[in-house]
Design a protein around this motif. Structure first.
Motif, PDB file in Angstrom:
ATOM      1  N   LEU A   1       0.835  -1.197   0.000  1.00 48.42           N
ATOM      2  CA  LEU A   1       0.000   0.000   0.000  1.00 48.42           C
ATOM      3  C   LEU A   1       0.873   1.251   0.000  1.00 48.42           C
ATOM      4  N   GLN A   2       1.967   1.214   0.726  1.00 43.84           N
ATOM      5  CA  GLN A   2       2.870   2.365   0.763  1.00 43.84           C
ATOM      6  C   GLN A   2       3.452   2.643  -0.628  1.00 43.84           C
ATOM      7  N   SER A   3       3.867   1.597  -1.328  1.00 41.81           N
ATOM      8  CA  SER A   3       4.392   1.762  -2.684  1.00 41.81           C
ATOM      9  C   SER A   3       3.311   2.280  -3.630  1.00 41.81           C
ATOM     10  N   PHE A   4       2.131   1.696  -3.535  1.00 40.35           N
ATOM     11  CA  PHE A   4       1.015   2.104  -4.390  1.00 40.35           C
ATOM     12  C   PHE A   4       0.652   3.565  -4.131  1.00 40.35           C
ATOM     13  N   ALA A   5       0.594   3.938  -2.859  1.00 42.81           N
ATOM     14  CA  ALA A   5       0.222   5.309  -2.487  1.00 42.81           C
ATOM     15  C   ALA A   5       1.255   6.315  -2.996  1.00 42.81           C
ATOM     16  N   ALA A   6       2.523   5.948  -2.990  1.00 43.47           N
ATOM     17  CA  ALA A   6       3.564   6.861  -3.465  1.00 43.47           C
ATOM     18  C   ALA A   6       3.398   7.148  -4.961  1.00 43.47           C
ATOM     19  N   ILE A   7       3.155   6.112  -5.733  1.00 48.20           N
ATOM     20  CA  ILE A   7       2.980   6.304  -7.180  1.00 48.20           C
ATOM     21  C   ILE A   7       1.678   7.056  -7.454  1.00 48.20           C
ATOM     22  N   MET A   8       0.617   6.672  -6.762  1.00 50.25           N
ATOM     23  CA  MET A   8      -0.676   7.320  -6.931  1.00 50.25           C
ATOM     24  C   MET A   8      -0.565   8.810  -6.593  1.00 50.25           C
TER      25      MET A   8
END
Length: 182
Positions: A164-171
């Motif tokens: 989720l942290q990786s996804f949130a950074a890109i998002m």
């Protein structure tokens, strides 16, 4: 008719005709998405995930990976058209991928994996972002999370929060670009 007179008429004829109609400008899909609000909420989501403390200290240094690609959560890929040049002309595909990912992580947070460790602020941030994007793009299909063994919950929580942290950074990068004035 004399050739010189014919030539004059041919040369003057375009002056008598109405000007050609300019082709209609290419219509860029207008998104009803509130990019500034999405940027703010995605930053808040990234901040919240980054501040979570691992309750099991031994897992802090653990890097988990899942070998089965069909069980991987939605990820923003190059083929999702989330790059700045594509976002400026058509953002539908990118927003659908983001919506799919947000719904996946929201379903995970409300699954049995997080029964013993509820994260209400994270759930609220996800719900708010989902609400903003769903206004225009609808709700993606939900896929129930398969129940897991209780002993695996801390490991699965850690894996879910890392992703989720990786996804949130890109998002957040996508929303930051799209919210910037042009």
């Amino acid at each position: 008719m004399d050739p010189l007179r014919c030539l004059r008429l041919c040369l003057c004829l375009p002056l008598l005709l109405p000007p050609p109609v300019a082709p209609a400008p290419v219509q860029v899909p207008v998104s009803g998405t509130d990019w500034a609000a999405c940027r703010s909420l995605s930053r808040e989501l990234s901040r919240l995930v980054a501040t979570l403390k691992e309750p099991h200290r031994v897992l802090e240094e653990t890097h988990l990976s899942e070998e089965d690609p069909k069980n991987w959560p939605p990820r923003i890929r190059c083929s999702d058209a989330c790059d700045p040049s594509t976002l400026d002309t058509n953002n539908t595909r990118c927003l659908q991928r983001i919506l799919q990912g947000l719904q996946h992580y929201r379903d995970l947070l409300s699954s049995d994996i997080f029964n013993a460790r509820r994260l209400p602020r994270l759930e609220t941030a996800l719900d708010q972002l989902l609400g903003l994007i769903q206004q225009e793009h609808g709700r993606p299909p939900r896929h129930p999370v398969t129940p897991s063994e209780t002993w695996a919950h801390p490991l699965l929580q850690r894996l879910a929060l890392q992703r989720l942290q990786s996804f949130a950074a890109i998002m957040s990068r996508v929303f930051t670009h799209s919210a910037s004035p042009r």
